[in-house]
Design a protein around this motif. Structure first.
Motif, PDB file in Angstrom:
ATOM      1  N   THR A   1       2.178 -29.876 -18.791  1.00  0.00           N
ATOM      2  CA  THR A   1       2.212 -29.385 -20.341  1.00  0.00           C
ATOM      3  C   THR A   1       0.847 -29.245 -20.968  1.00  0.00           C
ATOM      4  OG1 THR A   1       4.554 -30.215 -20.733  1.00  0.00           O
ATOM      5  CG2 THR A   1       3.214 -29.781 -22.733  1.00  0.00           C
ATOM      6  N   PRO A   2       0.382 -28.192 -21.618  1.00  0.00           N
ATOM      7  CA  PRO A   2      -0.960 -28.126 -21.926  1.00  0.00           C
ATOM      8  C   PRO A   2      -1.162 -28.945 -23.044  1.00  0.00           C
ATOM      9  CG  PRO A   2      -0.171 -25.800 -21.914  1.00  0.00           C
ATOM     10  CD  PRO A   2       1.122 -26.843 -21.518  1.00  0.00           C
ATOM     11  N   GLY A   3      -2.414 -29.821 -23.028  1.00  0.00           N
ATOM     12  CA  GLY A   3      -2.745 -30.639 -24.057  1.00  0.00           C
ATOM     13  C   GLY A   3      -2.221 -31.864 -23.984  1.00  0.00           C
ATOM     14  N   LEU A   4      -1.386 -32.207 -22.830  1.00  0.00           N
ATOM     15  CA  LEU A   4      -0.967 -33.631 -22.593  1.00  0.00           C
ATOM     16  C   LEU A   4      -1.390 -33.986 -21.265  1.00  0.00           C
ATOM     17  CD1 LEU A   4       3.012 -34.272 -23.127  1.00  0.00           C
ATOM     18  CD2 LEU A   4       1.866 -35.043 -20.901  1.00  0.00           C
ATOM     19  N   THR A   5      -1.742 -35.410 -21.292  1.00  0.00           N
ATOM     20  CA  THR A   5      -2.082 -36.228 -20.295  1.00  0.00           C
ATOM     21  C   THR A   5      -0.860 -37.305 -19.958  1.00  0.00           C
ATOM     22  OG1 THR A   5      -4.395 -36.230 -20.868  1.00  0.00           O
ATOM     23  CG2 THR A   5      -3.634 -37.873 -19.265  1.00  0.00           C
ATOM     24  N   LEU A   6      -0.394 -37.255 -18.695  1.00  0.00           N
ATOM     25  CA  LEU A   6       0.783 -38.085 -18.389  1.00  0.00           C
ATOM     26  C   LEU A   6       0.554 -39.197 -17.475  1.00  0.00           C
ATOM     27  CD1 LEU A   6       3.740 -38.501 -18.853  1.00  0.00           C
ATOM     28  CD2 LEU A   6       4.150 -36.733 -17.035  1.00  0.00           C
ATOM     29  N   THR A   7       0.914 -40.374 -17.721  1.00  0.00           N
ATOM     30  CA  THR A   7       0.904 -41.421 -16.785  1.00  0.00           C
ATOM     31  C   THR A   7       2.205 -42.304 -16.648  1.00  0.00           C
ATOM     32  OG1 THR A   7      -1.526 -41.961 -17.297  1.00  0.00           O
ATOM     33  CG2 THR A   7      -0.202 -43.791 -16.217  1.00  0.00           C
TER      34      THR A   7
ATOM     35  N   THR B   1      15.635 -42.885 -12.513  1.00  0.00           N
ATOM     36  CA  THR B   1      15.909 -41.364 -12.428  1.00  0.00           C
ATOM     37  C   THR B   1      15.427 -40.665 -13.478  1.00  0.00           C
ATOM     38  OG1 THR B   1      17.546 -41.971 -10.814  1.00  0.00           O
ATOM     39  CG2 THR B   1      17.457 -39.877 -11.966  1.00  0.00           C
ATOM     40  N   GLU B   2      15.644 -41.382 -14.753  1.00  0.00           N
ATOM     41  CA  GLU B   2      15.532 -40.531 -16.056  1.00  0.00           C
ATOM     42  C   GLU B   2      13.921 -40.640 -16.113  1.00  0.00           C
ATOM     43  OE1 GLU B   2      19.518 -41.762 -15.964  1.00  0.00           O
ATOM     44  OE2 GLU B   2      17.823 -43.078 -15.807  1.00  0.00           O
ATOM     45  N   ALA B   3      13.104 -41.616 -15.776  1.00  0.00           N
ATOM     46  CA  ALA B   3      11.608 -41.485 -16.096  1.00  0.00           C
ATOM     47  C   ALA B   3      11.277 -40.342 -15.208  1.00  0.00           C
ATOM     48  CB  ALA B   3      11.115 -42.803 -15.698  1.00  0.00           C
ATOM     49  N   ARG B   4      11.600 -40.504 -14.059  1.00  0.00           N
ATOM     50  CA  ARG B   4      10.989 -39.214 -12.984  1.00  0.00           C
ATOM     51  C   ARG B   4      11.295 -37.712 -13.489  1.00  0.00           C
ATOM     52  NH1 ARG B   4      12.939 -42.955  -9.314  1.00  0.00           N
ATOM     53  NH2 ARG B   4      14.937 -41.666  -8.700  1.00  0.00           N
ATOM     54  N   ARG B   5      12.560 -37.749 -13.990  1.00  0.00           N
ATOM     55  CA  ARG B   5      13.142 -36.477 -14.463  1.00  0.00           C
ATOM     56  C   ARG B   5      12.270 -36.156 -15.923  1.00  0.00           C
ATOM     57  NH1 ARG B   5      13.803 -31.333 -14.291  1.00  0.00           N
ATOM     58  NH2 ARG B   5      15.268 -30.625 -15.615  1.00  0.00           N
ATOM     59  N   LEU B   6      11.881 -36.982 -16.746  1.00  0.00           N
ATOM     60  CA  LEU B   6      11.048 -36.790 -17.734  1.00  0.00           C
ATOM     61  C   LEU B   6       9.501 -36.328 -17.528  1.00  0.00           C
ATOM     62  CD1 LEU B   6      10.544 -36.768 -20.744  1.00  0.00           C
ATOM     63  CD2 LEU B   6      10.283 -39.255 -20.622  1.00  0.00           C
ATOM     64  N   ALA B   7       9.115 -37.026 -16.383  1.00  0.00           N
ATOM     65  CA  ALA B   7       7.734 -36.656 -15.997  1.00  0.00           C
ATOM     66  C   ALA B   7       7.607 -35.170 -15.280  1.00  0.00           C
ATOM     67  CB  ALA B   7       7.255 -37.740 -14.878  1.00  0.00           C
ATOM     68  N   GLU B   8       8.758 -34.861 -14.809  1.00  0.00           N
ATOM     69  CA  GLU B   8       8.877 -33.556 -14.288  1.00  0.00           C
ATOM     70  C   GLU B   8       8.830 -32.582 -15.407  1.00  0.00           C
ATOM     71  OE1 GLU B   8      11.658 -34.580 -10.292  1.00  0.00           O
ATOM     72  OE2 GLU B   8      12.643 -33.674 -11.798  1.00  0.00           O
ATOM     73  N   LEU B   9       9.544 -32.668 -16.459  1.00  0.00           N
ATOM     74  CA  LEU B   9       9.822 -31.850 -17.595  1.00  0.00           C
ATOM     75  C   LEU B   9       8.396 -31.549 -18.294  1.00  0.00           C
ATOM     76  CD1 LEU B   9      12.995 -33.119 -19.235  1.00  0.00           C
ATOM     77  CD2 LEU B   9      12.662 -30.838 -17.934  1.00  0.00           C
TER      78      LEU B   9
END
Length: 248
Positions: A22-28, A10-18
């Protein structure tokens, strides 16, 4: 900046949502693939292992990961140590995101153990009808307890080896207090086994057990690898990441 989040919590999903958008950030986000139908976070998602420490270190280099977040389940100890070694090898800053563990309150009848095997050794002294809430992995530890009956709750169906006298309840949290009260009553549960996973989604079983005077065997969580900084909430992890993004 490429950020890799390890974990389907749950915490990982919430962090991804936050962080999503975000400009300049690539998220996997990387999921272990142990759950058949996981709840997917926003952004890019990969499923499956990396092939140990060297495989993860190679992935970090190949995909130019700048920050690594270990938001795996508190009991995914092997993956956490792989992450720590891989991050050190690839020279990538690492942060562990761990929800706070549970703490007993007045009225709780808790028995603290270090492992599932220790829990299995203790069970025959506590009861005969067991509510086993440790997930489908690790049931082999209880497979020799032929005199005990188990109610096993997990997201996906467990595979052998497992306790010979067992009823499986396929369900996914969050769970309600009324529901947990009724479950303990209906199945005449006289002992509960849980990992100290923490969080609110599965905590009502602890309240229901306290109200009923039912003993709870609590398996301690493994430690975070030495030297890895830890935060307890996704918001704190998001701030840690944002502070390390290149100035725009």
């Amino acid at each position: 900046m490429h950020v890799l989040i390890l974990g389907g919590t749950t915490e990982a999903r919430r962090l991804a949502e936050l962080l999503h958008g975000t400009p300049g950030l690539t998220l996997t986000s990387s999921l272990a693939g142990r759950v058949a139908s996981p709840r997917l976070p926003p952004g890019e998602v990969r499923v499956g292992g990396f092939g140990g420490t060297e495989g993860l270190a190679g992935w970090l280099r190949e995909h130019k990961v700048g920050l690594l977040i270990d938001a795996t389940h508190p009991f995914a100890g092997t993956m956490s140590f792989h992450a720590a070694r891989a991050a050190a090898t690839a020279h990538v800053p690492l942060l562990a995101l761990r929800r706070p563990g549970w703490a007993p309150v007045e009225g709780d009848v808790w028995h603290d153990v270090a492992s599932l095997e220790e829990a299995a050794d203790l069970l025959p002294t506590l009861g005969r009808r067991v509510f086993l809430t440790t997930g489908r992995m690790g049931l082999a530890a209880f497979s020799d307890l032929e005199e005990l009956w188990f109610l096993v709750r997990s997201v996906d169906a467990p595979e052998a080896p497992h306790p010979p006298r067992m009823e499986v309840l396929l369900d996914r949290g969050p769970f309600t207090l009324d529901g947990e009260r009724e479950l303990l009553r209906r199945h005449r549960v006289d002992v509960v086994v849980t990992k100290d996973s923490g969080g609110a989604a599965t905590a009502p079983k602890l309240t229901a057990a306290r109200e009923a005077g039912t003993p709870v065997v609590v398996v301690r969580r493994p430690p975070v690898p030495e030297g890895v900084p830890v935060v307890a909430h996704p918001e704190a992890a998001a701030r840690w990441i944002e502070e390390r993004l290149p100035a725009r």
